[in-house]
Design an enzyme around this catalytic site. Structure first.
Site, PDB file in Angstrom:
ATOM      1  N   TYR A  52       0.891  -1.192  -0.265  1.00 20.25           N
ATOM      2  CA  TYR A  52      -0.009  -0.065  -0.323  1.00 20.25           C
ATOM      3  C   TYR A  52       0.598   1.337  -0.468  1.00 20.25           C
ATOM      4  O   TYR A  52       0.598   2.550  -0.407  1.00 20.25           O
ATOM      5  CB  TYR A  52      -1.380   0.571   1.138  1.00 20.25           C
ATOM      6  CG  TYR A  52      -2.049  -0.962   1.292  1.00 20.25           C
ATOM      7  CD1 TYR A  52      -1.917  -1.981   0.782  1.00 20.25           C
ATOM      8  CD2 TYR A  52      -2.739  -0.921   2.410  1.00 20.25           C
ATOM      9  CE1 TYR A  52      -3.031  -3.127   0.220  1.00 20.25           C
ATOM     10  CE2 TYR A  52      -3.712  -2.311   2.510  1.00 20.25           C
ATOM     11  CZ  TYR A  52      -3.618  -2.996   1.495  1.00 20.25           C
ATOM     12  OH  TYR A  52      -4.280  -4.053   2.154  1.00 20.25           O
ATOM     13  N   HIS A 110       0.425 -11.951   1.913  1.00 23.55           N
ATOM     14  CA  HIS A 110      -0.243 -10.726   0.744  1.00 23.55           C
ATOM     15  C   HIS A 110      -0.807 -11.835  -0.228  1.00 23.55           C
ATOM     16  O   HIS A 110      -1.804 -12.039  -0.796  1.00 23.55           O
ATOM     17  CB  HIS A 110       0.646  -9.518   0.250  1.00 23.55           C
ATOM     18  CG  HIS A 110      -0.918  -8.698  -0.168  1.00 23.55           C
ATOM     19  ND1 HIS A 110      -0.323  -6.997   0.543  1.00 23.55           N
ATOM     20  CD2 HIS A 110      -2.014  -8.831  -0.101  1.00 23.55           C
ATOM     21  CE1 HIS A 110      -1.620  -6.210  -0.114  1.00 23.55           C
ATOM     22  NE2 HIS A 110      -2.097  -6.710  -0.234  1.00 23.55           N
TER      23      HIS A 110
END
Length: 285
Positions: A52, A110
Site C-alpha cells: 500500500y 499478501h
C-alpha cells in the site's frame, strides 16, 4: 454494544476486533490523519500492507492516536513478490521500522503468487519459506499472530504440510456477489479466521438494485448492509475509507439480516468491478 467493541478470538487466543479500517488507496501523507480519526470514532483494528506504500503514515497514526498502542490491533502484509526466507525476514523488520512499532498484531503473506503472476505459476516452496520467516518472527515476539491473504485451499494445504503454526487468518475478497462458501467452510474447519476485504465490492455493489431494495427494507445504507453481511458470515470486515463520516456510518451496523436475506446476498453473482477489474484481486488473474 457497538460493533466496534466486539471481537473474535484467534486460535492462539489473541483477540481481534470484528470491524477494522482498511487503508488500501490511502496515501502515505494522509494515512496518519485517517488512523487518528478512526481511533477517535472507536476503531481499534487497523489494516495496512507493504504494497500500500503507507506503512510509515499508518504507523505515525498508531503512535499518535488517542489510545495506547496496546489497545490497537495493527496488521500489515509481506509483499506478494517475496518468496524467499532471507528476504522475508529482512522485509518483516523493514515493516516494523517503517511503522515505527516494536511489534505488529498480525502479519500476512499478501498473496500466494506475485501480483504480475496472480493465480499463475507454482510458488509452493517460496510460500513455505516466507511462512517459516513469519513463524520465526512470531516466535521472537515481533508479530502476535500470523496468516495469509488471497490463499485458496490448495495454497493453505501447502503451508500446513510443513507449518509449526497453522495460519491464524486468511484475508480474502468477500462481499455480497462474491462469497467463496467452500473456502470459508474449509478455513473454519482449520480454525483459520477469515477477514473480508472490500466488503462493499470496491464500490461496485452500490448500483445493484436488489441490494439497494434490501438496504431500504432494513433502513440502512448499501455499505452498512454489505458490512453487516460479512460480519454475519463470521468474518472480520475491513471497509476502506479515509472519510471520517464514512468511518462513522460504516460502524453503525448493529442490526440483524434475516436468514432468508443472507441467502439472497450469498447467492448474488456477477459483480462488475468496472475500471477496478485491472487489479488482480478483482479480475482473478
Amino acid at each position: 454494544m457497538s460493533t466496534l467493541n466486539e471481537t473474535y478470538t484467534l486460535s492462539n487466543d489473541v483477540e481481534i476486533p470484528k470491524l477494522g479500517l482498511g487503508t488500501w488507496f490511502i496515501d502515505d501523507d494522509k494515512a496518519a490523519e485517517a488512523v487518528r480519526a478512526a481511533v477517535k470514532i472507536g476503531y481499534r483494528n487497523i489494516d495496512t500492507a507493504q504494497a500500500y506504500g503507507n506503512e510509515r503514515g499508518v504507523g505515525e497514526g498508531v503512535r499518535t492516536a488517542a489510545v495506547p498502542r496496546d489497545e490497537l490491533f495493527v496488521s500489515t502484509k509481506l509483499a506478494a513478490e517475496i518468496k524467499d526466507y532471507d528476504q522475508a525476514l529482512a522485509s518483516i523488520d523493514g515493516s516494523l521500522k517503517k511503522l515505527g512499532l516494536d511489534y505488529v498484531d498480525l502479519m500476512l503473506i499478501h498473496s500466494p503468487q506475485p501480483w504480475d503472476d496472480f493465480r499463475g505459476g507454482d510458488y509452493a516452496q517460496g510460500n513455505r519459506e516466507a511462512w517459516r520467516a513469519l513463524e520465526e518472527a512470531h516466535q521472537a515476539g515481533k508479530i502476535r499472530s500470523i496468516g495469509v491473504s488471497n490463499f485458496q485451499q490448495h495454497d493453505l494445504e501447502n503451508i500446513l504440510e510443513g507449518a509449526s503454526v497453522v495460519p491464524h487468518v486468511n484475508q480474502l475478497l468477500v462481499h455480497a456477489g462474491n462469497t467463496p462458501s467452500e473456502l470459508l467452510a474449509y478455513c473454519a474447519s482449520k480454525e483459520i479466521l477469515v477477514e473480508a476485504y472490500s466488503p462493499i465490492a470496491h464500490g461496485a455493489i452500490m448500483k445493484n438494485a436488489e441490494v439497494q431494495a434490501m438496504a431500504h427494507k432494513y433502513g440502512v445504507s448499501v455499505p452498512q448492509l454489505c458490512i453487516r453481511y460479512t460480519l454475519q458470515l463470521g468474518t472480520v470486515s475491513l471497509p476502506k475509507t479515509a472519510n471520517p463520516e464514512h468511518m462513522r456510518s460504516n460502524a453503525e451496523v448493529d442490526f440483524q439480516i434475516s436468514g432468508d436475506d443472507m441467502n439472497v446476498l450469498r447467492d448474488l453473482r456477477d459483480v462488475d468491478y468496472g475500471e477496478h477489474s485491472a487489479f488482480p484481486v478483482y479480475s482473478g488473474k
